[in-house]
Design a protein around this motif. Structure first.
Motif, short mmCIF file in Angstrom:
data_model
loop_
_atom_site.label_atom_id
_atom_site.label_comp_id
_atom_site.label_asym_id
_atom_site.label_seq_id
_atom_site.Cartn_x
_atom_site.Cartn_y
_atom_site.Cartn_z
N ARG A 1 -3.92 -4.75 -16.46
CA ARG A 1 -3.46 -5.95 -15.74
C ARG A 1 -2.59 -5.48 -14.58
NH1 ARG A 1 -4.01 -11.04 -17.49
NH2 ARG A 1 -2.85 -12.68 -16.42
N PHE A 2 -3.21 -5.29 -13.45
CA PHE A 2 -2.52 -4.71 -12.31
C PHE A 2 -1.42 -5.63 -11.80
CE2 PHE A 2 -6.74 -2.61 -11.94
CZ PHE A 2 -6.30 -1.30 -12.07
N THR A 3 -0.34 -5.02 -11.34
CA THR A 3 0.79 -5.76 -10.79
C THR A 3 0.50 -6.12 -9.33
OG1 THR A 3 1.90 -3.77 -9.99
CG2 THR A 3 2.33 -4.42 -12.27
N PRO A 4 1.28 -7.02 -8.73
CA PRO A 4 1.04 -7.37 -7.32
C PRO A 4 1.04 -6.17 -6.38
CG PRO A 4 2.50 -8.98 -8.33
CD PRO A 4 2.29 -7.91 -9.35
N SER A 5 1.98 -5.24 -6.57
CA SER A 5 2.01 -4.07 -5.67
C SER A 5 0.79 -3.18 -5.90
CB SER A 5 3.30 -3.27 -5.88
OG SER A 5 3.38 -2.76 -7.20
N GLN A 6 0.32 -3.08 -7.14
CA GLN A 6 -0.88 -2.30 -7.41
C GLN A 6 -2.10 -2.95 -6.77
OE1 GLN A 6 -0.50 -2.15 -11.74
NE2 GLN A 6 -0.18 0.05 -11.64
N VAL A 7 -2.19 -4.28 -6.84
CA VAL A 7 -3.31 -4.98 -6.22
C VAL A 7 -3.27 -4.81 -4.70
CG1 VAL A 7 -4.28 -7.28 -5.75
CG2 VAL A 7 -3.62 -6.64 -8.08
N GLU A 8 -2.06 -4.84 -4.13
CA GLU A 8 -1.93 -4.61 -2.69
C GLU A 8 -2.45 -3.22 -2.32
OE1 GLU A 8 1.54 -4.48 0.78
OE2 GLU A 8 2.09 -4.80 -1.32
N ALA A 9 -2.12 -2.22 -3.17
CA ALA A 9 -2.59 -0.85 -2.92
C ALA A 9 -4.11 -0.76 -3.08
CB ALA A 9 -1.90 0.11 -3.88
N ILE A 10 -4.65 -1.43 -4.08
CA ILE A 10 -6.10 -1.42 -4.30
C ILE A 10 -6.81 -2.10 -3.13
CG2 ILE A 10 -7.94 -2.35 -5.77
CD1 ILE A 10 -5.95 -1.99 -8.15
N THR A 11 -6.25 -3.20 -2.66
CA THR A 11 -6.84 -3.90 -1.52
C THR A 11 -6.87 -3.01 -0.28
OG1 THR A 11 -6.05 -6.03 -2.34
CG2 THR A 11 -6.61 -5.91 -0.01
#
Length: 1419
Positions: free
Chosen positions: A805-815
């Motif tokens: 369950r990725f965190t917001p900062s992880q999702v930003e990095a993935i994006t």
């Protein structure tokens, strides 16, 4: 400034009766802030001046926090010069100690501006002594190297602005420069307007800024030409001039400072004036000045446009040179047509030669010669008081240096040898670098924020990497010679010692010499054979000598004892530095084959078996080697001149471990790239890499090819997860779907255009605000979904999905990583860097099936961790490939090496062919269709496809029901039944049939990919096909990439994306090489455009930097700088992961001061292992103050081999205590700051625990440096030092040390040592809040039943002796209980622990110098 054997302050100096320490404790190390008193400043200044062992007093002041707590807080415009000088000196000390400094001034920019102006005024103040002005120059050198700091950049920029061109020698010269570039003309006019529009005070300031460098340069020239002086004064002048040339080199090596400075220093004829000065020609004393001048000459004539930064091609460089010659000929024709007729008619090639040029000008008298120079716009006069000697020799030099051809830097690289000899290994400049202590500069290039061109970067990297490699080789050879103990006996050398890295040999035999290649004069190849006596070697050691790989480098030495020099030399040694080290001759050779007694090449399987009978032990092995051809060519010339054959004296062969000995292929890769005309770096990255322009220009938001829509597949677990991570964005569900729907999600950015760099209004003055920033537009994201197609009826057909369950900062990095461009991800400890990288790989893999991904990491360990997570996702194994020798450590079922992948393809082919035969049987198709991929393809075309076509035609017309018409019921009989559920609708039945078709289609698609491996016969061809055609995700270490670059390029390897893990631990050169591992000219002929689309760098610049052994290359040249760190310094946008899931929240607080935004994932407060207390301990973390043990604290048996017996005993006793309570041994790691302490702890463990089934060995024992990227439940850390903090003042290493533990962390150290350091205060604050004596809880066994927050009383352990006694009594009780209960099984259960850790260093451990200890060279 410093003495090479400088003493350093200890705790006793900081707390004792030292006068400086007493002043500190009286005036600023107090609870309340004190007012700065002039008399105290005077006392401090007098103490610094009176220091007989500099820089001891300054180091003491720095550790007593004089800068932070007294001198800077008390700074005002009215402060004395002594106050300003103390501030400058302490800044220099902090920079030399690698401590942050400019941030101390950031909150008072106006005061810093005043302070900086004081420094610049004092730097040209003739009344100050030369040594003091030299220190001020060092301050300015540091400032110009720190242009990433806003307050520093603001003060430095005006000093090197276009205003300096007011001091060009003539208006004509200035107009000529201005005419070359319209932007420069505009800058000149803007500077004039700024001057005209300011008040009198402002004009005075501007006049000073434009005159400062010119005045400083004239003063420098005067010092070069100062007449007869005392030896001390001459030495002061020399040191000052060296430092000024360093400043000039730094200014010319970065485009923003070079832009106007290069024209000014060339106008002053700086290089000519230096070369003709008495100081330059002053024998050995000026060696460094001469070397520094050569470096200055390199930067002065570097082939780059000073204004645009464009690198000049060789043709452009030659054209510019020809223009200068043409200008000379025109001037000669105009002024002296008859006298210089031959010069006017001479060709450019002749006039490029200095001697030829000057011979034509001899006929002119001095006045005529000066007139020629004037007409060429060369300076011919200096201020009246200048000491520069302006005679005919001077003007000859000025004119010749302007007209002659200066060789390109690439020519120097081409002629530089990669393999060392005794001469190159013991060059005086290299030996001077060994003694570097900060008091003098070094004539080596530096890595800093910016580079002039890619070629400039590669040239610097080549020079520094070569110097570092040669240093490591030299140290290894010297250490080996020391071990083999050469002695001279009756005119020959014999060896009384032993080293596993060396074998005495007789003279190498020349086997073959090939003629030179076309255009060369050295032999094409020289083969020699060396006989090795291996009869006395143990089997394991013999196998090491037999395990050479082709092209491994070995070292052939002529070793002669250094003490043989007995001649009378009036106190002067006639021996060279190499001979003093015992090295008479050194030649390198590369391994071709290793041969047995019969001359047959040893095979790998023979070496692997290698267990011959004791009576059949081999006595001889022969090495067939390829000798260094260039050195051999010189040796033959030496022998032909009657000076003896060098090879006759060779008597030892030395090897190095493969991990250490990879310098040659790495250097060759850098050299090839330096000489390349076209380095394949994407255009969107080039300027950002060089440090120019907008640092955000390479981010996806600025690129025109930003993708508006992206399938995020399994990135989001549910709708709520999506909403949580889209904070700050407007989420618009697809109008055709429900308000919330399950994944997979396709995200489309609505109305987003590439963001252009903001520009200030042209009409507004730069020092005036542009008004309020426009409101940031809220990004809208439209979310849609789709039904993933069925992959088949078998459970194995279902795709693997992400469960994180990725965190917001992880999702930003993935994006960001999924989009094109440059992505920089900062991952603090435990924040899931690897999970993020894995998801980025998965998204790219599925969204761009035509693209390929290159994975690079610093270590095999990190690469393997990444690979293990990739395998767990929905990625076809046939697309994975692991290059290098770390694959064997991979703990996956499949083998991902080249050979393993080829075998896997063939094995999978057998399985699929079996399925084909089964399919044929199920539809009664006659024939052996499963014999090969070819027969399977025929079967597919003739039988399978027609069946499917018939079925789908019937479905389209509705003539039959899917269940009755389905032709492959028998084949899918082993699938979960029923294949078509009775309640399924027609649409659902058709979907099931489509899944079945995909399952069958996959079989034939896989066989189509496997078919080339049936056709290709040679293993090498199969491996190359795999790399070039099949693999879509290729992984390798940065070292492997550097070693194999050219080989991989030649194979036609193509990749579109690169992901670099641990990038903050990879040197810049090794980070750059993977970016340029494809031949774009060759690849771009295909339909698919070649070139990198994405670069993703993952790392943490606040943890360990790349390991560099040589102290000077690390601290002076910044060779330990990573590309990741430099991009962060440049201000490149980066994403910091903000939620950690490694440690208990209380343990994370210990390092949160380094990461202010760091939070804890919710499960770290709820999971049982995190809320449960550590059995037997009152606290989950504690600092334990360890006093002297047996009257001793830290000891240093050999240089940098630091040990602390008390802490070693404490660490082992603590481990034993935990084992007796039932803690698993593999869950405990013992870390230490130094290799010496690591060796000591291992000794104590071997004595007290090894073989004892109650204890066993810890899961890991080693240094902090080696443990980055690792973690364990319980960490015992030994800080070792008891006199000074040592290298732990480097906060990056301390951050690693504090962040390895998940559940329990126990630090052993001396409190007063670490309490005294300002930098470490925040790190130890929480640790020091608790008792410094161990508090244990009796009556508990692992795992504990109480919570970590539950209050409990503890029993205090007074020290190591008390703990040892306590453990002994517990052990006796445990053994007695086991005897009574017959608990043999329990003893066996307690064995635990594999005793892992760093690879035993063997001989190296005896001296114990590893990465951690090397840091101690400077502190």
């Amino acid at each position: 400034m410093t003495d090479s054997k400088m003493s350093r302050p200890t705790v006793a100096d900081l707390t004792g009766d030292n006068p400086i320490a007493q002043l500190a404790h009286t005036h600023w190390l107090t609870k309340s802030s004190a007012k700065v008193l002039p008399e105290v400043v005077n006392e401090l200044w007098e103490a610094v001046e009176a220091d007989t062992t500099p820089p001891f007093a300054l180091l003491l002041l720095e550790q007593l926090q004089a800068l932070e707590r007294y001198l800077w807080p008390g700074y005002t415009d009215a402060c004395s010069n002594q106050h300003v000088l103390l501030l400058a000196l302490l800044v220099n000390v902090k920079r030399q100690e690698h401590l942050p400094v400019w941030t101390l001034f950031a909150d008072r920019p106006d005061d810093f501006s005043s302070f900086f102006r004081r420094i610049t005024h004092m730097s040209i103040d003739q009344s100050l002594s030369i040594p003091l002005r030299k220190h001020l120059l060092l301050f300015l050198v540091g400032a110009f190297q720190s242009l990433d700091s806003g307050i520093v950049r603001k003060e430095c920029a005006p000093l090197v602005s276009i205003g300096t061109w007011h001091h060009l020698h003539s208006e004509r010269a200035r107009e000529k420069l201005l005419a070359k570039n319209a932007a420069v003309q505009k800058a000149w006019r803007a500077a004039g307007k700024k001057y005209d529009n300011t008040d009198a005070a402002g004009q005075a300031r501007l006049r000073f800024e434009r005159s400062w460098l010119y005045t400083l340069a004239l003063d420098f020239l005067d010092k070069l030409y100062t007449g007869e002086e005392s030896a001390d004064r001459k030495n002061e002048n020399t040191l000052y001039c060296e430092r000024f040339v360093e400043l000039l080199c730094d200014l010319l090596s970065q485009l923003p400072t070079r832009r106007y400075v290069n024209a000014l220093q060339q106008d002053l004829n700086m290089i000519s004036a230096i070369k003709l000065s008495p100081l330059y020609q002053d024998g050995d004393e000026s060696t460094l000045l001469r070397n520094m001048t050569r470096l200055l000459e390199h930067y002065t004539y570097f082939p780059v446009d000073d204004q645009t930064g464009k690198e000049l091609t060789q043709q452009e460089y030659e054209d510019a040179h020809n223009v200068r010659i043409s200008r000379l000929q025109k001037v000669a024709l105009k002024l002296h047509a008859e006298t210089l007729k031959i010069l006017v008619l001479a060709n450019y090639g002749l006039l490029s030669q200095r001697a030829e040029l000057l011979s034509h000008l001899q006929a002119l008298d001095d006045d005529q010669f000066v007139a020629i120079c004037d007409e060429l716009l060369l300076r011919t006069s200096y201020p009246e008081k200048s000491l520069v000697v302006q005679d005919r020799a001077f003007f000859n030099e000025v004119l010749a240096s302007t007209i002659e051809q200066h060789p390109l830097y690439s020519e120097g690289v081409r002629s530089t040898a990669i393999l060392p000899t005794e001469g190159s290994l013991y060059e005086l400049s290299s030996l001077h670098a060994d003694d570097y202590n900060g008091s003098r500069p070094l004539a080596i290039p530096k890595l800093n924020l910016q580079y002039l061109t890619l070629g400039d970067f590669l040239w610097r990297a080549f020079c520094l990497f070569r110097a570092e490699a040669f240093f490591e080789i030299r140290k290894h050879i010297e250490e080996t010679i020391k071990r083999i103990q050469p002695r001279l006996e009756r005119g020959s050398t014999r060896f009384e010692g032993f080293s596993k890295m060396a074998i005495p040999i007789s003279k190498p035999a020349i086997i073959q010499t090939q003629p030179p290649r076309v255009g060369e004069d050295v032999p094409g190849e020289v083969q020699v054979e060396v006989s090795l006596d291996v009869s006395r070697l143990q089997p394991g050691l013999r196998r090491e000598w037999e395990s050479f790989r082709q092209d491994d480098v070995v070292y052939l030495l002529a070793v002669q004892p250094a003490e043989t020099e007995k001649r009378l030399t009036n106190g002067l040694s006639l021996q060279t530095p190499a001979e003093k080290a015992g090295v008479k001759v050194l030649r390198c050779a590369e391994v071709i084959h290793i041969l047995d007694d019969q001359g047959r090449a040893l095979r790998r399987d023979q070496i692997a078996r290698g267990r011959e009978d004791e009576f059949d032990r081999p006595k001889k092995r022969r090495l067939l080697l390829r000798l260094d051809a260039a050195a051999y060519h010189l040796d033959r010339a030496h022998a032909d001149a009657g000076k003896g054959d060098v090879l006759d004296s060779i008597n030892v062969v030395v090897r190095r471990t493969a991990r250490e000995n990879n310098f040659k292929p790495v250097l060759e890769s850098i050299k090839q790239m330096t000489l390349s005309n076209d380095i394949p770096v994407p255009g969107w990255l080039r300027d950002v890499f060089l440090g120019f322009g907008d640092p955000a220009s390479a981010s996806y938001k600025r690129l025109p090819n930003r993708q508006s829509s992206m399938d995020y597949r399994d990135t989001f677990l549910d709708w709520q997860h999506l909403i949580e991570t889209m904070s700050g964005k407007t989420v618009e569900p697809d109008p055709g779907a429900d308000a919330s729907f399950p994944p997979p999600y396709v995200l489309e950015s609505v109305g987003v255009e590439p963001v252009s760099a903001s520009r200030k209004s042209k009409k507004r003055r730069h020092d005036q605000p542009d008004g309020p920033e426009p409101a940031k537009a809220i990004e809208s994201v439209r979310v849609s979904t789709y039904t993933p197609p069925s992959s088949g009826p078998y459970p194995t057909d279902a795709p693997k999905v992400n469960a994180v369950r990725f965190t917001p900062s992880q999702v930003e990095a993935i994006t960001s990583g999924t989009q094109p461009g440059l992505t920089v991800i900062v991952g603090p400890p435990g924040t899931g860097k690897t999970d993020v990288a894995t998801q980025i790989i998965s998204n790219i893999y599925h969204n761009h099936p035509q693209q390929r991904i290159l994975l690079v990491a610093h270590s095999n360990q990190a690469l393997n961790q990444l690979f293990q997570k990739i395998v767990a996702l929905d990625i076809d194994e046939r697309h994975l490939l692991r290059l290098g020798h770390g694959e064997e450590e991979l703990t996956t079922d499949a083998n991902f090496s080249k050979a393993g992948r080829v075998d896997s393809f063939l094995e999978r082919g057998s399985r699929y062919l079996y399925e084909v035969q089964r399919l044929a049987a199920s539809i009664a198709a006659p024939g052996a269709h499963g014999n090969s991929c070819e027969t399977a393809e025929y079967f597919d075309q003739v039988y399978v496809r027609p069946q499917w076509k018939k079925f789908w035609d019937e479905m389209k017309t509705g003539q039959a029901e899917p269940v009755q018409a389905f032709p492959f019921q028998a084949f899918f009989a082993d699938a979960p039944q029923p294949l078509f559920p009775g309640n399924a609708s027609r649409g659902q039945q058709i979907e099931i049939a489509q899944g079945c078709e995909r399952h069958i289609r996959k079989i034939f698609d896989q066989l189509a990919h496997i078919r080339p491996f049936e056709i290709l016969r040679h293993q090498k061809d199969k491996s190359n096909y795999l790399l070039v055609k099949e693999a879509r995700i290729v992984a390798m270490t940065s070292t492997h990439a550097a070693m194999r670059r050219q080989e991989i390029v030649n194979q036609g390897f193509k990749y579109d994306n690169i992901i670099m893990e641990e990038s903050a631990q990879i040197t810049e050169a090794e980070s750059f090489i993977p970016l340029a591992m494809q031949d774009l000219a060759r690849l771009s002929t295909s339909n698919i455009p070649a070139g990198l689309q994405r670069i993703i760098l993952v790392g943490d610049h606040l943890q360990n930097a790349p390991v560099i052994q040589h102290a000077a290359f690390r601290s002076y040249a910044h060779l330990d700088q990573s590309l990741f760190q430099r991009l962060i310094r440049l201000g490149v946008p980066h994403i910091t992961l903000t939620a950690q899931g490694r440690s208990r929240p209380t343990l994370a607080e210990l390092y949160k001061w380094r990461y202010p935004a760091l939070t804890n994932l919710p499960f770290t407060s709820t999971a049982p292992e995190f809320v449960r207390a550590n059995a037997g301990f009152r606290y989950e973390y504690q600092f334990l103050d360890v006093g002297d043990y047996k009257g001793k604290g830290e000891t240093e048996p050999s240089k940098h081999f630091v040990q602390n017996l008390g802490e070693a005993e404490y660490a082992v006793a603590l481990f034993q205590y935990m084992r007796l309570l039932g803690y698993p041994a593999e869950k405990i790691s013992i870390l230490t700051a130094y290799a010496g302490q690591r060796a000591l702890i291992r000794d104590v463990l071997a004595h007290r625990c090894k073989g004892n089934r109650l204890f066993g060995l810890p899961g890991w024992v080693g240094t902090v440096d080696k443990y980055q990227g690792e973690q364990n439940d319980y960490i015992i850390l030994s800080l070792t030092r008891t006199k000074a903090p040592g290298y732990l003042r480097d906060l990056r290493r301390l951050t690693v040390a504090l962040s390895r533990a998940r559940l329990g962390f126990y630090v052993l150290g001396r409190r007063e040592v670490f309490e005294s350091s300002l930098e470490l205060g925040e790190a130890f604050r929480l640790l020091f809040e608790r008792s410094e004596r161990l508090e244990v809880v009796t009556g508990e066994m692992f795992p504990a039943s109480r919570g970590v927050a539950d209050g409990v009383e503890g029993t205090v352990i007074e020290g190591v002796e008390h703990l040892g006694k306590y453990v002994f009594e517990m052990t006796q009780a445990k053994v007695e209980a086991l005897r009574e209960g017959g608990g043999v099984a329990e003893l066996a259960d307690g064995e635990g622990g594999a005793g892992g850790g760093e690879e035993d260093g063997g001989e190296e451990d005896a001296d114990g110098v590893d990465e951690a200890d090397q840091e101690e060279v400077l502190g």
